[in-house]
Structure formats: structure tokens, C-alpha cells
Scaffold this active site. Structure first.
Site, PDB file in Angstrom:
ATOM      1  N   SER A 124       0.993  -1.036  -0.174  1.00  0.00           N
ATOM      2  CA  SER A 124       0.066   0.063   0.023  1.00  0.00           C
ATOM      3  C   SER A 124       0.840   1.160  -0.059  1.00  0.00           C
ATOM      4  O   SER A 124       1.726   1.382  -0.988  1.00  0.00           O
ATOM      5  CB  SER A 124      -1.065   0.034   1.068  1.00  0.00           C
ATOM      6  OG  SER A 124      -2.037   0.708   0.818  1.00  0.00           O
ATOM      7  N   ASP A 179     -10.367  -4.969  -4.360  1.00  0.00           N
ATOM      8  CA  ASP A 179      -9.487  -3.560  -3.514  1.00  0.00           C
ATOM      9  C   ASP A 179     -10.547  -2.601  -3.520  1.00  0.00           C
ATOM     10  O   ASP A 179     -10.901  -1.990  -4.505  1.00  0.00           O
ATOM     11  CB  ASP A 179      -8.315  -3.403  -3.768  1.00  0.00           C
ATOM     12  CG  ASP A 179      -7.610  -2.511  -2.556  1.00  0.00           C
ATOM     13  OD1 ASP A 179      -8.147  -1.917  -1.941  1.00  0.00           O
ATOM     14  OD2 ASP A 179      -6.182  -2.575  -2.564  1.00  0.00           O
ATOM     15  N   HIS A 211      -7.863  -5.240   0.068  1.00  0.00           N
ATOM     16  CA  HIS A 211      -6.868  -4.500   0.082  1.00  0.00           C
ATOM     17  C   HIS A 211      -5.940  -5.296   1.330  1.00  0.00           C
ATOM     18  O   HIS A 211      -6.044  -4.878   2.461  1.00  0.00           O
ATOM     19  CB  HIS A 211      -7.203  -3.092   0.877  1.00  0.00           C
ATOM     20  CG  HIS A 211      -6.041  -2.335   0.924  1.00  0.00           C
ATOM     21  ND1 HIS A 211      -5.386  -1.864  -0.292  1.00  0.00           N
ATOM     22  CD2 HIS A 211      -5.400  -1.593   1.779  1.00  0.00           C
ATOM     23  CE1 HIS A 211      -4.401  -0.943  -0.021  1.00  0.00           C
ATOM     24  NE2 HIS A 211      -4.323  -0.875   1.527  1.00  0.00           N
TER      25      HIS A 211
END
Length: 237
Positions: A124, A179, A211
Site C-alpha cells: 500500500s 480492493d 486491500h
């Protein structure tokens, strides 16, 4: 808020089983820690991510105010104005952290590890940070990986690559199609832009993955890491 230098960044280290000849810097996502990322990977794989010859460094981002949390304090590599790909980057905080992480890279080099035996990546926000660090400051590293990550549309990375004419490290990118925090389309757009600017890329999509990290993704990542940072036996073959 002043950031710590690389030499005092808190970190979690997984030592290689054999002789240390390469290093991997793995950056966590927003609000996590180096130890937290290591334990999450261990939970997904049912074992630590380890290598015979590669030291894994999981640094922890120093706490700072984070605008998407209304200024709340969080372990983040940099600030964002909002979590979307169509707003400006908070370049001041990104650049401060690029210097902090450069200190960490320099530590490895001083210990005898060549830059082309150092790999940088993350999950991320950590993946975004790794892309900035490598393609704007350290184009001589072994490779870059970004898991569930994206760059803003007018990223400083794109501007830097427009001026670059050297050999660039390969990018390994993974993203879950489900996601909802960092959209799969943002990652695809990032990958396409980087490819158009001369970066060799690998992009893996994972159906029904949110995610998060997945075992398949980490297994593929491990194989890719070994192609970029082979051990002595692999190099001789």
C-alpha cells in the site's frame, strides 16, 4: 514534524539463514509497523518470509499527523491530502522520508552490500514510498515491488522518469481486483504510466482479493525476489 534519520528508524530484522549477500527493505502500509507487517506475512504464509542469503529489514515509519485521519497521529511514510489518485502529492513529506530511507540504504552499503544487491518494496503506502525512493533517488537498486499501491496522476515519479535515460530497476506489482480502498484501476494506470516511461514491469491481478496480502501473491513475490537477488548457487548456474 521532523522525521528520524535512517540510523534510528525502528526496525524489525529477519536475518538470512546463511551468509548475508543481499538486503530487502519491506515497507509497511499506513498505520502499521515493521513488526506488524512481519507478523501479518507470517500469518498469511504460516511461516516467516526468510531467505538463505537475504536480510529482510522491516522499518517502522515515525509517527506523524495524517490528513486522511483528520490530523490524527499515525505511523505513515508521508502525508496525503486524501486517498485518491487525482489530487496533488504531499511532496514535502515524501521527500523528507526519501532522505530518511536513503540513510537506511547507505547503512547496508557501508556494511558491504552493493546497491545492485538491495531490493525495495512495500504494501500500500509502503509500495508507493518504495517507488518514489527507487525511481527518483536510487535507480541502481536490484528491483522494486508494490503490493496494493498506486501513484497520483501527476506524480513526481513520472516527472523524474521523463528526464531519465539510464537503465531502470524492474517493477513487480500486485493488486486485488476487489480492493475498495486502493482501486485496481489506479494500480493499472500507475503500471501503464511507468511502463510508458521505460520501466520494465510485471503486473499480477488477484480476483476476489481485497486491500490485503494473499498467500499466492507472496509466493510469487518470493520467486521474483530470488530472480533479482540470486544466491551464490543460483548465480553460478
Amino acid at each position: 514534524m521532523a522525521a528520524a534519520s535512517g540510523s534510528v528508524l525502528q526496525r524489525c530484522i529477519v536475518s538470512p539463514a546463511g551468509r548475508h549477500s543481499a538486503s530487502l527493505i519491506f515497507l509497511h502500509g499506513s498505520g502499521d509497523s515493521g513488526q506488524g507487517l512481519r507478523m501479518w506475512i507470517k500469518q498469511v504464509l504460516n511461516q516467516d518470509l526468510t531467505f538463505q542469503h537475504i536480510k529482510i529489514i522491516y522499518p517502522t515509519a515515525p509517527p506523524r499527523s495524517y490528513t486522511p485521519m483528520k490530523g490524527g497521529i499515525s505511523n505513515v511514510w508521508f502525508d496525503r491530502f486524501k486517498i485518491t489518485n487525482d489530487c496533488p502529492e504531499h511532496l514535502e513529506s515524501i521527500d523528507v522520508m526519501c532522505q530518511v530511507l536513503t540513510d537506511l540504504i547507505d547503512e547496508e552499503v557501508k556494511s558491504g552490500i552493493k546497491k545492485n544487491r538491495i531490493l525495495i518494496g512495500g504494501f500500500s503506502m509502503g509500495g508507493c514510498m518504495a517507488i518514489h525512493l527507487a525511481y527518483r533517488n536510487h535507480q541502481d537498486v536490484a528491483g522494486v515491488f508494490a503490493l496494493s499501491s498506486f501513484l497520483n496522476k501527476a506524480s513526481a515519479v513520472y516527472q523524474a522518469l521523463q528526464k531519465s535515460n539510464g537503465v531502470l530497476p524492474e517493477l513487480f506489482q500486485c493488486h486485488g481486483t476487489a480492493d475498495e480502498l486502493v482501486l485496481h484501476s489506479w494500480a493499472e494506470e500507475t503500471n501503464s504510466m511507468l511502463k510508458s516511461l521505460g520501466v520494465t514491469t510485471k503486473f499480477h491481478s488477484f480476483p476476489n482479493v481485497y486491500h490485503e496480502l494473499s498467500k499466492t501473491e507472496l509466493d510469487i513475490l518470493k520467486l521474483w525476489i530470488l530472480t533479482k537477488l540470486p544466491g551464490e548457487m543460483e548465480k553460478q548456474k
